[in-house]
Design an enzyme around this catalytic site. Structure first.
Site, PDB file in Angstrom:
ATOM      1  N   ASN A  85       0.805  -1.287   0.158  1.00 17.88           N
ATOM      2  CA  ASN A  85       0.092  -0.007   0.058  1.00 17.88           C
ATOM      3  C   ASN A  85       0.934   1.211  -0.064  1.00 17.88           C
ATOM      4  O   ASN A  85       0.317   2.381  -0.555  1.00 17.88           O
ATOM      5  CB  ASN A  85      -1.028  -0.076   1.239  1.00 17.88           C
ATOM      6  N   GLU A 126       4.440  -4.431  12.257  1.00 18.01           N
ATOM      7  CA  GLU A 126       3.506  -3.165  12.317  1.00 18.01           C
ATOM      8  C   GLU A 126       2.312  -3.755  11.417  1.00 18.01           C
ATOM      9  O   GLU A 126       2.554  -4.083  10.224  1.00 18.01           O
ATOM     10  CB  GLU A 126       3.940  -1.896  11.578  1.00 18.01           C
ATOM     11  N   CYS A 146      -3.083   1.796   6.458  1.00 17.19           N
ATOM     12  CA  CYS A 146      -3.260   0.854   7.890  1.00 17.19           C
ATOM     13  C   CYS A 146      -3.864   2.060   8.860  1.00 17.19           C
ATOM     14  O   CYS A 146      -4.469   1.505   9.806  1.00 17.19           O
ATOM     15  CB  CYS A 146      -2.003   0.317   8.253  1.00 17.19           C
ATOM     16  N   GLU A 186       8.476   2.757  14.784  1.00 21.66           N
ATOM     17  CA  GLU A 186       9.074   3.039  13.488  1.00 21.66           C
ATOM     18  C   GLU A 186       9.183   4.619  13.288  1.00 21.66           C
ATOM     19  O   GLU A 186       8.522   5.213  14.094  1.00 21.66           O
ATOM     20  CB  GLU A 186       8.358   2.668  12.217  1.00 21.66           C
TER      21      GLU A 186
HETATM   22  P1  NAD Z   1       0.396  -9.117   3.718  1.00 19.09           P
HETATM   23  O1  NAD Z   1       0.386  -9.522   5.209  1.00 19.09           O
HETATM   24  O2  NAD Z   1      -0.471 -10.153   2.864  1.00 19.09           O
HETATM   25  O3  NAD Z   1       1.817  -9.052   2.956  1.00 19.09           O
HETATM   26  C1  NAD Z   1       2.738  -8.227   3.601  1.00 19.09           C
HETATM   27  C2  NAD Z   1       4.014  -8.696   3.364  1.00 19.09           C
HETATM   28  O4  NAD Z   1       4.291 -10.000   3.730  1.00 19.09           O
HETATM   29  C3  NAD Z   1       4.360  -9.082   1.548  1.00 19.09           C
HETATM   30  O5  NAD Z   1       5.581  -8.859   1.107  1.00 19.09           O
HETATM   31  C4  NAD Z   1       3.966 -10.374   1.505  1.00 19.09           C
HETATM   32  O6  NAD Z   1       4.580 -11.251   0.190  1.00 19.09           O
HETATM   33  C5  NAD Z   1       4.664 -11.188   2.670  1.00 19.09           C
HETATM   34  N1  NAD Z   1       4.143 -12.288   3.174  1.00 19.09           N
HETATM   35  C6  NAD Z   1       2.728 -12.834   3.105  1.00 19.09           C
HETATM   36  N2  NAD Z   1       2.867 -13.931   3.525  1.00 19.09           N
HETATM   37  C7  NAD Z   1       4.044 -14.442   3.950  1.00 19.09           C
HETATM   38  C8  NAD Z   1       4.735 -15.523   4.701  1.00 19.09           C
HETATM   39  N3  NAD Z   1       3.857 -16.421   5.224  1.00 19.09           N
HETATM   40  N4  NAD Z   1       5.835 -15.535   5.206  1.00 19.09           N
HETATM   41  C9  NAD Z   1       6.518 -14.142   4.952  1.00 19.09           C
HETATM   42  N5  NAD Z   1       6.124 -13.171   4.311  1.00 19.09           N
HETATM   43  C10 NAD Z   1       4.746 -13.167   3.908  1.00 19.09           C
HETATM   44  O7  NAD Z   1      -0.243  -7.815   3.732  1.00 19.09           O
HETATM   45  P2  NAD Z   1      -0.496  -6.566   2.337  1.00 19.09           P
HETATM   46  O8  NAD Z   1      -2.009  -7.188   1.887  1.00 19.09           O
HETATM   47  O9  NAD Z   1       0.455  -6.668   1.745  1.00 19.09           O
HETATM   48  O10 NAD Z   1      -0.758  -5.195   3.393  1.00 19.09           O
HETATM   49  C11 NAD Z   1      -1.956  -5.009   3.713  1.00 19.09           C
HETATM   50  C12 NAD Z   1      -1.865  -4.995   5.092  1.00 19.09           C
HETATM   51  O11 NAD Z   1      -0.797  -4.270   5.675  1.00 19.09           O
HETATM   52  C13 NAD Z   1      -3.175  -4.710   5.954  1.00 19.09           C
HETATM   53  O12 NAD Z   1      -3.371  -5.413   7.100  1.00 19.09           O
HETATM   54  C14 NAD Z   1      -2.327  -3.109   6.491  1.00 19.09           C
HETATM   55  O13 NAD Z   1      -3.249  -2.817   7.904  1.00 19.09           O
HETATM   56  C15 NAD Z   1      -1.112  -3.533   6.768  1.00 19.09           C
HETATM   57  N6  NAD Z   1      -0.400  -2.495   7.046  1.00 19.09           N
HETATM   58  C16 NAD Z   1       0.151  -2.164   8.173  1.00 19.09           C
HETATM   59  C17 NAD Z   1       0.726  -0.802   8.219  1.00 19.09           C
HETATM   60  C18 NAD Z   1       1.278  -0.379   9.632  1.00 19.09           C
HETATM   61  O14 NAD Z   1       2.366   0.552   9.615  1.00 19.09           O
HETATM   62  N7  NAD Z   1       0.855  -0.800  10.749  1.00 19.09           N
HETATM   63  C19 NAD Z   1       1.120  -0.058   7.202  1.00 19.09           C
HETATM   64  C20 NAD Z   1       0.621  -0.555   5.865  1.00 19.09           C
HETATM   65  C21 NAD Z   1      -0.064  -1.727   5.777  1.00 19.09           C
END
Ligand code: NAD
Length: 497
Positions: free
Chosen positions: A168, A266, A300, A478
């Site tokens: 995102n 996060e 997020c 962060e």
């Molecule tokens: P996601 O958890 O699906 O993926 C995040 C990353 O993790 C990607 O690079 C993905 O390929 C990797 N990943 C997925 N499965 C994995 C595994 N089994 N082992 C290791 N890595 C793995 O999240 P998304 O769909 O890319 O992003 C959306 C989410 O991110 C939402 O829940 C949002 O709230 C969160 N987010 C949080 C923040 C924050 O600062 N708190 C900021 C931005 C997004």
């Protein structure tokens, strides 16, 4: 066109036209590697590929960690201002390339060009902020109870760190993890989100062009369960910083905890805003709409639930619906688009399903839709739901789209209790003219960031950021100087003369 099992926005037919200014590749030990096998559909133009990228293996991760391990001692030995100069030069390059990078970012993520330009500028600022910290002393000089002895504290680099990032903010999040890691003397292996491989590649290009030595920053593209998992499990990774969903984050925490390595997570949010009778209804609606529909609600920190007191409810809802109507969805590259496309077909269907289910359970949809075609351009009108029970999934679960639920509460105390009644605790907001209630809210809201009369989304780069509860590991923050804590460990030195 062959679909992958993960998301039909990722395809294996790479013969379609690609509009990107570069092809994403792995960067391992200063070499660009990997055959482009994954096509990423432009969410605004289903017949166009936004990006091509390789799909990495555990062997690629191993090679990247080997390179990062070999490069780390020399990188850490370089004077911090020299490390910082490279970060500052890379930040300047991102700014020079802002227009081209922003266009690639819109094509692969969907947000508006203005939002994408702002994000590239943020990544540039982050690199320059941490670069300048190369000149700032860290550590303290403290008195000792022993005679002729001085105590100093130092911060030492962890070594090789792993970064796993979401789609995102595809260039800002990699930048805000990479910059504090590098300035502290660590070397990096990053796995960007599969949906957005270009933006992290642009970051890698800028760092390489700025003179970063080979092996200091390595990128491996590909699937989370292959590349991300291999990164998390490798014992040479001294710390892993992850941003993404709570489900994936908590799984990674178990892996890192099992080998007692440092982990920073996060994760998701369900950010609430409390609108009180003494607020200005129009201004409150603008604050809520900006938080809920800006960035297509795919932040997020986005506002997704609002609690209003009875006196302001009718005027607030009327103003919010008028604001929602102004967020016309469309192609992020078109000048008149106020809200960009939803990132993927899977997310588009998820957003609509959340609205549909709420309506089927009796909610009133004051603005929005849930009948969009997921095979067309992924444009979704912003949704405003009301008349829902407090425990409806649209009120309790993260949707990650332009959907907001508005519920009535009797008074301030009931509203504060509702805000805090969540498994998440990333951001929380209040709209009020009362300094006393705003101050009380700031103290009692269970969230890592509190916004008074400001949208829940939108952060400054020089201050701590992170959540509580299931939004974060709630250990290391962060951004700002506090970001350095995760990437270093403390040492106390007694010096006698
Ligand atoms: P996601 O958890 O699906 O993926 C995040 C990353 O993790 C990607 O690079 C993905 O390929 C990797 N990943 C997925 N499965 C994995 C595994 N089994 N082992 C290791 N890595 C793995 O999240 P998304 O769909 O890319 O992003 C959306 C989410 O991110 C939402 O829940 C949002 O709230 C969160 N987010 C949080 C923040 C924050 O600062 N708190 C900021 C931005 C997004």
């Amino acid at each position: 066109m062959t679909s992958t099992s993960f998301d039909t926005s990722l395809i294996t037919d790479t013969s379609l036209t690609v509009q990107a200014t570069l092809t994403a590749q792995h960067l391992i030990n200063g070499q660009w590697l990997g055959e482009a096998v994954t096509g990423r559909m432009n969410p605004a133009r289903p017949d166009e590929l936004a990006a091509l990228s390789p799909s990495g293996s555990a062997e690629d991760v191993d090679a990247a960690i080997t390179a990062a391990s070999a490069a780390q001692p020399a990188w850490a030995a370089l004077p911090a201002p020299a490390r910082g100069a490279i970060l500052i030069a890379a930040g300047n390059l991102l700014l020079e390339r802002q227009a081209a990078i922003a266009e690639d970012l819109v094509r692969e993520e969907g947000k508006t060009l203005a939002e994408a330009k702002g994000e590239v500028k943020r990544a540039s600022d982050v690199l320059r902020f941490f670069g300048s910290l190369g000149w700032a002393a860290t550590g303290e000089v403290l008195p000792s109870g022993l005679p002729d002895t001085t105590i100093t504290t130092r911060r030492e680099a962890l070594g090789v760190v792993g970064l796993i990032t979401p789609w995102n903010f595809p260039i800002a999040i990699p930048a805000w993890k990479t910059a504090p890691a590098l300035i502290s003397g660590n070397t990096v292996v990053i796995k960007p989100a599969e949906l957005t491989p270009l933006s992290a590649t642009h970051l890698a290009r800028a760092l390489q062009d700025a003179g970063l030595p080979a092996g200091v920053f390595n990128v491996v593209h590909g699937k989370g369960r292959i590349v991300g998992d291999a990164l998390a499990r490798d014992p040479r990774i001294a710390g892993l910083s992850f941003t993404g969903s709570t489900k994936v984050g908590l799984g990674l925490q178990e892996i890192l905890n099992a080998r007692r390595a440092r982990v920073q997570l996060e994760m998701g949010g369900k950010n609430g805003v409390l609108v009180l009778d003494d607020a200005d209804a129009r201004k409150a609606a603008q604050v809520v709409a900006a938080g809920a529909f800006g960035l297509t609600g795919q932040a997020c920190t986005a506002t997704s639930r609002v609690y209003v007191t009875p006196g302001i409810r009718p005027a607030f809802l009327e103003a919010l619906v008028a604001e929602a109507a102004g967020y016309n969805p469309g192609d992020g590259l078109a000048e008149d688009t106020r809200m960009g496309a939803v990132v993927s077909r899977q997310q588009f269907e998820q957003d609509q399903a959340a609205v549909r289910t709420a309506v089927e359970r009796g909610a009133t949809l004051l603005h929005g839709q849930y009948d969009g075609d997921p095979t067309g351009p992924l444009f979704l009108a912003p949704a405003v739901l009301t008349d829902l029970p407090f425990d409806d999934a649209a009120v309790t679960e993260e949707i990650f789209g332009p959907v907001v639920a508005v519920l009535e509460v009797a008074d301030y105390e009931a509203g504060l209790a509702a805000i805090n009644d969540s498994r998440y605790g990333l951001t929380a907001g209040i709209c009020t003219d009362s300094l006393a209630l705003a101050t009380d809210f700031a103290a009692r809201a269970q969230a890592g960031v509190v916004k008074v009369n400001r949208p829940t989304a939108g952060l400054d780069l020089n201050v701590p950021f992170g959540g509580v509860k299931d939004s974060s590991t709630n250990t290391f923050r962060e951004q700002g100087r506090s970001a350095l804590d995760f990437f270093t460990w403390g040492k106390t030195v007694y010096t006698g003369v």
